[in-house]
Design an enzyme around this catalytic site. Structure first.
Site, PDB file in Angstrom:
ATOM      1  N   ASP A  85      -0.326  -0.229  13.784  1.00 54.66           N
ATOM      2  CA  ASP A  85       0.146   0.925  14.559  1.00 54.66           C
ATOM      3  C   ASP A  85       0.264   0.585  16.040  1.00 54.66           C
ATOM      4  O   ASP A  85       0.862   1.325  16.802  1.00 54.66           O
ATOM      5  CB  ASP A  85      -0.829   2.093  14.374  1.00 54.66           C
ATOM      6  N   GLN A 129       0.853  -1.206   0.000  1.00 53.97           N
ATOM      7  CA  GLN A 129       0.000   0.000   0.000  1.00 53.97           C
ATOM      8  C   GLN A 129       0.883   1.248   0.000  1.00 53.97           C
ATOM      9  O   GLN A 129       2.083   1.166   0.295  1.00 53.97           O
ATOM     10  CB  GLN A 129      -0.886  -0.008   1.247  1.00 53.97           C
ATOM     11  N   GLU A 170      -0.413  -8.692  11.183  1.00 57.40           N
ATOM     12  CA  GLU A 170      -0.316  -7.462  10.366  1.00 57.40           C
ATOM     13  C   GLU A 170       0.417  -7.824   9.079  1.00 57.40           C
ATOM     14  O   GLU A 170       1.483  -8.448   9.112  1.00 57.40           O
ATOM     15  CB  GLU A 170       0.456  -6.414  11.161  1.00 57.40           C
ATOM     16  N   HIS A 199      -9.292   3.321  19.219  1.00 52.35           N
ATOM     17  CA  HIS A 199      -8.579   2.163  19.785  1.00 52.35           C
ATOM     18  C   HIS A 199      -9.237   1.683  21.076  1.00 52.35           C
ATOM     19  O   HIS A 199      -9.343   0.474  21.310  1.00 52.35           O
ATOM     20  CB  HIS A 199      -7.102   2.518  19.994  1.00 52.35           C
ATOM     21  N   PRO A 237      -4.989  -4.087   0.320  1.00 52.58           N
ATOM     22  CA  PRO A 237      -4.778  -5.379   0.992  1.00 52.58           C
ATOM     23  C   PRO A 237      -5.900  -5.698   1.988  1.00 52.58           C
ATOM     24  O   PRO A 237      -6.112  -6.839   2.370  1.00 52.58           O
ATOM     25  CB  PRO A 237      -3.445  -5.168   1.717  1.00 52.58           C
ATOM     26  N   ASP A 248      -0.841 -12.248   6.033  1.00 47.47           N
ATOM     27  CA  ASP A 248      -2.169 -11.821   5.573  1.00 47.47           C
ATOM     28  C   ASP A 248      -3.204 -12.392   6.550  1.00 47.47           C
ATOM     29  O   ASP A 248      -3.247 -13.605   6.765  1.00 47.47           O
ATOM     30  CB  ASP A 248      -2.393 -12.373   4.160  1.00 47.47           C
ATOM     31  N   GLY A 249      -4.004 -11.520   7.113  1.00 49.12           N
ATOM     32  CA  GLY A 249      -4.981 -11.971   8.110  1.00 49.12           C
ATOM     33  C   GLY A 249      -5.936 -13.009   7.565  1.00 49.12           C
ATOM     34  O   GLY A 249      -6.369 -13.910   8.284  1.00 49.12           O
ATOM     35  N   ASP A 302      -8.918  -4.944  13.047  1.00 50.47           N
ATOM     36  CA  ASP A 302      -8.571  -3.519  12.984  1.00 50.47           C
ATOM     37  C   ASP A 302      -8.006  -3.231  11.591  1.00 50.47           C
ATOM     38  O   ASP A 302      -6.823  -2.928  11.400  1.00 50.47           O
ATOM     39  CB  ASP A 302      -7.542  -3.216  14.085  1.00 50.47           C
ATOM     40  N   SER A 303      -8.871  -3.379  10.614  1.00 51.41           N
ATOM     41  CA  SER A 303      -8.408  -3.289   9.210  1.00 51.41           C
ATOM     42  C   SER A 303      -8.518  -1.846   8.724  1.00 51.41           C
ATOM     43  O   SER A 303      -9.111  -0.988   9.387  1.00 51.41           O
ATOM     44  CB  SER A 303      -9.300  -4.164   8.339  1.00 51.41           C
TER      45      SER A 303
HETATM   46  N1  SAM Z   1      -5.714   1.635  13.906  1.00 55.07           N
HETATM   47  C1  SAM Z   1      -6.184   2.258  12.693  1.00 55.07           C
HETATM   48  C2  SAM Z   1      -7.156   3.333  12.959  1.00 55.07           C
HETATM   49  O1  SAM Z   1      -7.104   3.917  14.024  1.00 55.07           O
HETATM   50  O2  SAM Z   1      -7.951   3.586  12.058  1.00 55.07           O
HETATM   51  C3  SAM Z   1      -6.891   1.224  11.825  1.00 55.07           C
HETATM   52  C4  SAM Z   1      -6.224   0.894  10.685  1.00 55.07           C
HETATM   53  S1  SAM Z   1      -4.761  -0.046  10.897  1.00 55.07           S
HETATM   54  C5  SAM Z   1      -3.549   1.101  10.502  1.00 55.07           C
HETATM   55  C6  SAM Z   1      -5.049  -1.047   9.480  1.00 55.07           C
HETATM   56  C7  SAM Z   1      -3.963  -2.053   9.302  1.00 55.07           C
HETATM   57  O3  SAM Z   1      -4.457  -3.198   8.610  1.00 55.07           O
HETATM   58  C8  SAM Z   1      -2.782  -1.547   8.494  1.00 55.07           C
HETATM   59  O4  SAM Z   1      -1.626  -1.612   9.293  1.00 55.07           O
HETATM   60  C9  SAM Z   1      -2.699  -2.496   7.294  1.00 55.07           C
HETATM   61  O5  SAM Z   1      -1.379  -2.751   6.863  1.00 55.07           O
HETATM   62  C10 SAM Z   1      -3.360  -3.739   7.871  1.00 55.07           C
HETATM   63  N2  SAM Z   1      -3.868  -4.680   6.862  1.00 55.07           N
HETATM   64  C11 SAM Z   1      -4.485  -4.394   5.690  1.00 55.07           C
HETATM   65  N3  SAM Z   1      -4.815  -5.523   5.042  1.00 55.07           N
HETATM   66  C12 SAM Z   1      -4.404  -6.571   5.840  1.00 55.07           C
HETATM   67  C13 SAM Z   1      -4.474  -7.983   5.728  1.00 55.07           C
HETATM   68  N4  SAM Z   1      -5.033  -8.569   4.645  1.00 55.07           N
HETATM   69  N5  SAM Z   1      -3.969  -8.733   6.729  1.00 55.07           N
HETATM   70  C14 SAM Z   1      -3.399  -8.151   7.825  1.00 55.07           C
HETATM   71  N6  SAM Z   1      -3.290  -6.803   7.993  1.00 55.07           N
HETATM   72  C15 SAM Z   1      -3.802  -6.026   7.004  1.00 55.07           C
END
Ligand code: SAM
Length: 335
Positions: A87, A32, A107, A63, A164, A139-140, A157-158
């Protein structure tokens, strides 16, 4: 030197721009586009694929509500899975519960973790070093499909259902989450802004209602997410964990020694499940659709084709059609 304005680009017909007083990190990772920048009002901001994920000024809202609503609903959550959340904010909140023995965070993008520790370490804090934390880079979707573990709570928490993260909003993924839940466990995910994108809440609710005995979306007000209250979705087979009395919740938060919360309270927990009528209507319709056999998930759609300007004609003006419901556009970096 002219300052740069960084735009959120997932709305097809309007945008939000934040002034970047300093860009701390910008990269196109394997998964990304990631940019982290300083803004005088919001603090440090993380954007992924053109969508604001968090700011250090108000991240506690999302959170805390992502972690404490499911975990306070459970009498003794011990094993928790966080999908996404690189994060570290949700992981930090999960680990505040001293009853949690293990918190696994899956993650996909290591860069999110590394840049969080470098540019906004106050969000992960010591979470990644906690002996109960197990950080998996994967990958989740694949992780949940393969895991043999049973989790008391799974917190997805996507990011938005693009890039992705799109696979984390599918029926396949949620069905595997259901299989990975312990008896009476709870699944929580984020469902965007129902005022602007009701289809996201509707799609997840249809799938949850087809998989679980109870689906109960709840909301919070996330200042940096422009467009109204933010929806989270909650599913469980144990109906007793909903509508808990505030005194039960107050006892749990005291017993678990949690005292530094800035948004979640027992009263906010209960009130969060009271949806405004427009969101309640989306949920009621989605549950009825699931009962009628429609368990289709939300499918993120490409931006609508730009409308062609009508050619000037002498004919009487066409009657005004109701404006099309906004659909989620791909962000610039993906266009
Ligand atoms: N904590 C954030 C907020 O306050 O909005 C939520 C978003 S968090 C940064 C989203 C995370 O999901 C990102 O770090 C992203 O890399 C991860 N992510 C995206 N697709 C994913 C997948 N298929 N498997 C695991 N993690 C994934």
């Amino acid at each position: 030197m002219s300052t740069r304005w960084i735009e959120e680009t997932f709305h097809p017909h309007w945008r939000v721009a934040l002034e970047a007083s300093e860009v701390l990190h910008e990269v196109k990772t394997e998964h990304q586009h990631l940019v982290i920048f300083r803004n005088e009002t919001w603090g440090t901001v993380l954007m992924l694929d053109g969508v604001c994920q968090l700011t250090t000024s108000d991240e506690f809202v999302y959170h805390e509500m992502m972690a404490h609503v499911p975990l306070m609903a459970l009498e003794k959550p011990k094993n928790v899975l966080v999908v996404g959340g690189g994060d570290g904010g949700v992981l930090r909140e999960v680990l505040k519960h001293d009853c949690v023995d293990k918190a696994t965070m899956v993650e996909i993008d290591r860069t999110v973790i590394d840049t969080a520790l470098e540019h906004y370490p106050e969000i992960p804090g010591a979470a990644f070093d906690d002996p109960r934390a197990d950080v998996v880079i994967a990958d989740g979707l694949e992780y949940v499909a393969k895991t043999e573990e049973k989790f008391d709570a799974i917190i997805v928490d996507s990011s938005e259902p693009i890039g992705p993260s799109a696979v984390l909003h599918t029926r396949e993924f949620f069905a595997d989450c259901k299989r990975a839940l312990a008896k009476g466990g709870v699944l929580v995910t984020q469902n965007g802004l129902p005022f602007l994108f009701p289809d996201h809440l509707a799609g997840t609710t249809r799938v949850f209602a087809s998989l679980f005995k109870r689906v109960a979306p709840y909301m919070c007000t996330q200042p940096c997410y422009f467009g109204g209250p933010f929806a989270l979705n909650f599913a469980t087979d144990d109906k007793s964990i909903l509508n808990l009395e505030q005194k039960v919740l107050a006892k749990r938060v005291r017993k678990r020694g949690i005292s530094d919360l800035k948004y979640w309270t027992p009263a906010v927990h209960s009130a969060a499940f009271a949806l405004p009528a427009y969101a309640e209507a989306v949920v009621t319709e989605a549950i009825a659709a699931a009962k009628a056999g429609d368990d289709s998930a939300y499918a993120s759609t490409p931006a609508p084709a730009p409308t062609k300007l009508a050619r000037k004609t002498k004919k009487k003006p066409a009657e005004k059609k109701p404006a099309a419901k906004p659909t989620r556009a791909k962000s610039d970096s993906q266009a």
